[in-house]
Design an enzyme around this catalytic site. Structure first.
Site, PDB file in Angstrom:
ATOM      1  N   HIS A 107       0.843  -1.209   0.000  1.00 55.67           N
ATOM      2  CA  HIS A 107       0.000   0.000   0.000  1.00 55.67           C
ATOM      3  C   HIS A 107       0.874   1.254   0.000  1.00 55.67           C
ATOM      4  O   HIS A 107       0.603   2.205  -0.744  1.00 55.67           O
ATOM      5  CB  HIS A 107      -0.916   0.028   1.228  1.00 55.67           C
TER       6      HIS A 107
ATOM      7  N   LYS B  56     -15.214  -8.323   4.383  1.00 55.74           N
ATOM      8  CA  LYS B  56     -14.073  -8.585   5.262  1.00 55.74           C
ATOM      9  C   LYS B  56     -14.418  -8.208   6.697  1.00 55.74           C
ATOM     10  O   LYS B  56     -15.043  -7.192   6.955  1.00 55.74           O
ATOM     11  CB  LYS B  56     -12.852  -7.770   4.812  1.00 55.74           C
TER      12      LYS B  56
ATOM     13  N   ARG C 100      -1.470  -7.149  -8.585  1.00 56.30           N
ATOM     14  CA  ARG C 100      -0.396  -8.031  -8.139  1.00 56.30           C
ATOM     15  C   ARG C 100      -0.306  -9.300  -8.966  1.00 56.30           C
ATOM     16  O   ARG C 100       0.750  -9.919  -9.038  1.00 56.30           O
ATOM     17  CB  ARG C 100      -0.606  -8.418  -6.670  1.00 56.30           C
TER      18      ARG C 100
ATOM     19  N   SER D  90      -3.019  -7.563   2.954  1.00 55.39           N
ATOM     20  CA  SER D  90      -3.492  -7.390   4.328  1.00 55.39           C
ATOM     21  C   SER D  90      -3.987  -8.714   4.893  1.00 55.39           C
ATOM     22  O   SER D  90      -3.762  -9.018   6.068  1.00 55.39           O
ATOM     23  CB  SER D  90      -4.611  -6.346   4.379  1.00 55.39           C
TER      24      SER D  90
END
Length: 190
Positions: free
Chosen positions: A40, A64, A115, A153
């Site tokens: 991040h 989440k 990613r 995360s």
């Protein structure tokens, strides 16, 4: 750094683009940042280099379960970006469509990280939908360096509590975040 743009192709204006070269370029980089990672931070730093202003938008992901509170994450993002004041601001996203929030902040671009191919397919679909909703906002994709591409995360949260977890968490997040994660874990145990 690899970056590509959707849908028009040029960050700084192209034929038919309604963003003039002299117009302030503001990007919005959104995430749940639970917790914020080195990936991040890399995205924030690159965004601050590419754009006149970067809005780091702290959003709630209903899919989440939160680890750190919204206020803890906001404080950590402010601490992580303190040396970028004037270029970066942190805002909390109210409920609603992110692209509408971006428009309300004056953002001309959405900044997204890719990613892997799974991220790409998800982000491509989101970029297309966002373009339908707010055609004047362009999506910019950045690919992090290989040493950051596997950090998430979710992975960091998965490390917490396992034997030797502090070393691995500290390798994946800024120091202030590692301290907050440790404080949260020890607070939860008392």
């Amino acid at each position: 750094m690899l970056c590509f743009f959707y849908p028009r192709g040029s960050l700084f204006g192209c034929p038919g683009d309604n963003h003039s070269a002299n117009m302030k370029k503001t990007a919005l980089y959104a995430g749940s940042f639970d917790p914020p990672t080195n990936g991040h931070l890399w995205m924030i730093k690159r965004g601050a280099e590419l754009f006149d202003e970067l809005v780091v938008a702290l959003a709630v992901n209903p899919d989440k379960r939160g680890f750190l509170s919204m206020e803890e994450r906001r404080h950590l993002l402010l601490e992580m970006t303190a040396d970028m004041s004037g270029k970066v601001r942190v805002e909390v996203v109210p409920q609603g469509f992110l692209v509408d929030f971006a428009s309300g902040t004056g953002a001309t671009h959405l900044l997204r990280g890719i990613r892997n191919t799974i991220d790409f397919e998800y982000e491509k679909a989101m970029a297309r939908m966002n373009t339908r909703m707010q055609p004047e906002i362009q999506t910019v994709f950045l690919m992090p360096p290989s040493e950051l591409e596997e950090i998430s995360s979710s992975m960091v949260r998965g490390f917490v509590g396992l034997p030797g977890w502090q070393r691995w968490v500290r390798a994946c997040v800024p120091g202030c975040v590692a301290d907050a994660v440790e404080a949260r874990l020890y607070k939860d145990k008392t």
